[in-house]
Enzyme design. Structure first.
Site, PDB file in Angstrom:
ATOM      1  N   ASP A  21      -3.672   5.267  -6.496  1.00 62.20           N
ATOM      2  CA  ASP A  21      -4.391   4.099  -7.042  1.00 62.20           C
ATOM      3  C   ASP A  21      -3.510   3.369  -8.062  1.00 62.20           C
ATOM      4  O   ASP A  21      -3.617   3.634  -9.248  1.00 62.20           O
ATOM      5  CB  ASP A  21      -5.693   4.577  -7.681  1.00 62.20           C
ATOM      6  CG  ASP A  21      -6.575   3.440  -8.164  1.00 62.20           C
ATOM      7  OD1 ASP A  21      -6.368   2.299  -7.727  1.00 62.20           O
ATOM      8  OD2 ASP A  21      -7.469   3.709  -8.967  1.00 62.20           O
ATOM      9  N   GLU A  55      -6.531  -5.461 -11.903  1.00 62.79           N
ATOM     10  CA  GLU A  55      -7.663  -4.976 -11.098  1.00 62.79           C
ATOM     11  C   GLU A  55      -8.510  -4.007 -11.911  1.00 62.79           C
ATOM     12  O   GLU A  55      -9.728  -4.070 -11.903  1.00 62.79           O
ATOM     13  CB  GLU A  55      -7.144  -4.299  -9.816  1.00 62.79           C
ATOM     14  CG  GLU A  55      -8.222  -4.016  -8.773  1.00 62.79           C
ATOM     15  CD  GLU A  55      -8.796  -2.609  -8.839  1.00 62.79           C
ATOM     16  OE1 GLU A  55      -9.621  -2.276  -7.969  1.00 62.79           O
ATOM     17  OE2 GLU A  55      -8.450  -1.833  -9.758  1.00 62.79           O
ATOM     18  N   GLU A  56      -7.824  -3.114 -12.611  1.00 58.25           N
ATOM     19  CA  GLU A  56      -8.529  -2.091 -13.392  1.00 58.25           C
ATOM     20  C   GLU A  56      -9.266  -2.687 -14.599  1.00 58.25           C
ATOM     21  O   GLU A  56     -10.103  -2.031 -15.207  1.00 58.25           O
ATOM     22  CB  GLU A  56      -7.555  -1.007 -13.868  1.00 58.25           C
ATOM     23  CG  GLU A  56      -6.782  -0.312 -12.755  1.00 58.25           C
ATOM     24  CD  GLU A  56      -7.626   0.599 -11.886  1.00 58.25           C
ATOM     25  OE1 GLU A  56      -8.842   0.710 -12.135  1.00 58.25           O
ATOM     26  OE2 GLU A  56      -7.078   1.194 -10.945  1.00 58.25           O
ATOM     27  N   ASP A  82      -6.189  -0.580  -1.032  1.00 64.68           N
ATOM     28  CA  ASP A  82      -6.466   0.108  -2.297  1.00 64.68           C
ATOM     29  C   ASP A  82      -6.723   1.584  -2.002  1.00 64.68           C
ATOM     30  O   ASP A  82      -7.661   1.914  -1.286  1.00 64.68           O
ATOM     31  CB  ASP A  82      -7.687  -0.517  -2.985  1.00 64.68           C
ATOM     32  CG  ASP A  82      -7.836  -0.098  -4.444  1.00 64.68           C
ATOM     33  OD1 ASP A  82      -7.030   0.719  -4.921  1.00 64.68           O
ATOM     34  OD2 ASP A  82      -8.761  -0.594  -5.099  1.00 64.68           O
TER      35      ASP A  82
END
Length: 198
Positions: A21, A55-56, A82
Site C-alpha cells: 500500500d 491518498e492517505e 491499490d
C-alpha cells in the site's frame, strides 16, 4: 491509469514503507507505461499515467487531477491500482483478487474474463459491479464525476497500514498477473468503444 505513491510516513520512530500500500500499485502504473511504449504502436485514445500523492490524507492528488484534467481533455475511463500484491487469509493459492467497476458497464467484466481465458492468466477474479464507488481509494473522485472506472485490489493483509508492510511479503506472481490483466484490458478499452455499451 493511476495509483497513489504516498503512505503514512514516519510515526513513533518507525517508517511505513508501504510495499503493498501502495508501492505495488505504482509499479503497476509504471510497468503498463513501459509495456505500452514497447508495443510500438499508439492506441486510438490517449493514455495518461499518473502517480498521486495525498491518498492517505483524503484522495487529494486524484481529486485535483479530476478537477484539472491533463491538457483539459475529457477523461473517459480510470484504471486504479491499490494494494495489488498480497493475499487474503482464505487465498491459499495466492491467485484471488477483486475488480470493482461501475455496473453501467457490464462489458468491462466480459472483456476482462475473456483476457484471463485467452492469455491463460492464473487468476480468480471476483467482479464487483456497483452503482457507486465503494472504498476510499483514488477511483472515487472519478466515479463522483460520473467517469467510469475499474479498480484492482488483491487483498487486505494484516500488515495493512502497519510499519511491517515490507517487500518480502509481496506475492510477485499475483502482482505481475494483475498488471498483465490491466494492460490487456486498457489496451482493449483504448482501442474500442465496445466496453462503453450499457
Amino acid at each position: 491509469i493511476g495509483g497513489h505513491y504516498d503512505h503514512l510516513g514516519m510515526h513513533d520512530g518507525y517508517i511505513w514503507n508501504g510495499a503493498d500500500d501502495n508501492a505495488s500499485g505504482t509499479v503497476g502504473v509504471m510497468t503498463i507505461a513501459k509495456a505500452c511504449m514497447a508495443a510500438g504502436e499508439k492506441p486510438e485514445k490517449t493514455i495518461v499515467f499518473a502517480a498521486w500523492t495525498g491518498e492517505e490524507k483524503g484522495l487529494l492528488g486524484s481529486k485535483y487531477f479530476v478537477d484539472h484534467p491533463f491538457n483539459d481533455k475529457e477523461i473517459i475511463l480510470n484504471l486504479n491500482y491499490d494494494m495489488i500484491s498480497r493475499d487474503d487469509a482464505d487465498d491459499s493459492l495466492g491467485i484471488k483478487c477483486r475488480m470493482s467497476f461501475h455496473s453501467d458497464f457490464p462489458e468491462m467484466e466480459k472483456i476482462t474474463s475473456k483476457n484471463i481465458k485467452d492469455y491463460d492468466l492464473n487468476m480468480d477474479v471476483t467482479f464487483r459491479p456497483s452503482e457507486t464507488a465503494s472504498g476510499g481509494s483514488d477511483h472515487a473522485p472519478f466515479a463522483a464525476k460520473s467517469i467510469p472506472y475499474f479498480y484492482f485490489m488483491a487483498g487486505f493483509p494484516p500488515e495493512y497500514h502497519q510499519s511491517n508492510d515490507h517487500i518480502d511479503l509481496v506475492n510477485f506472481e499475483k502482482m505481475t498477473n494483475i498488471i498483465r490483466l490491466g494492460y490487456l484490458d486498457i489496451w482493449d478499452f483504448a482501442n474500442s468503444d465496445e466496453w462503453r455499451k450499457k
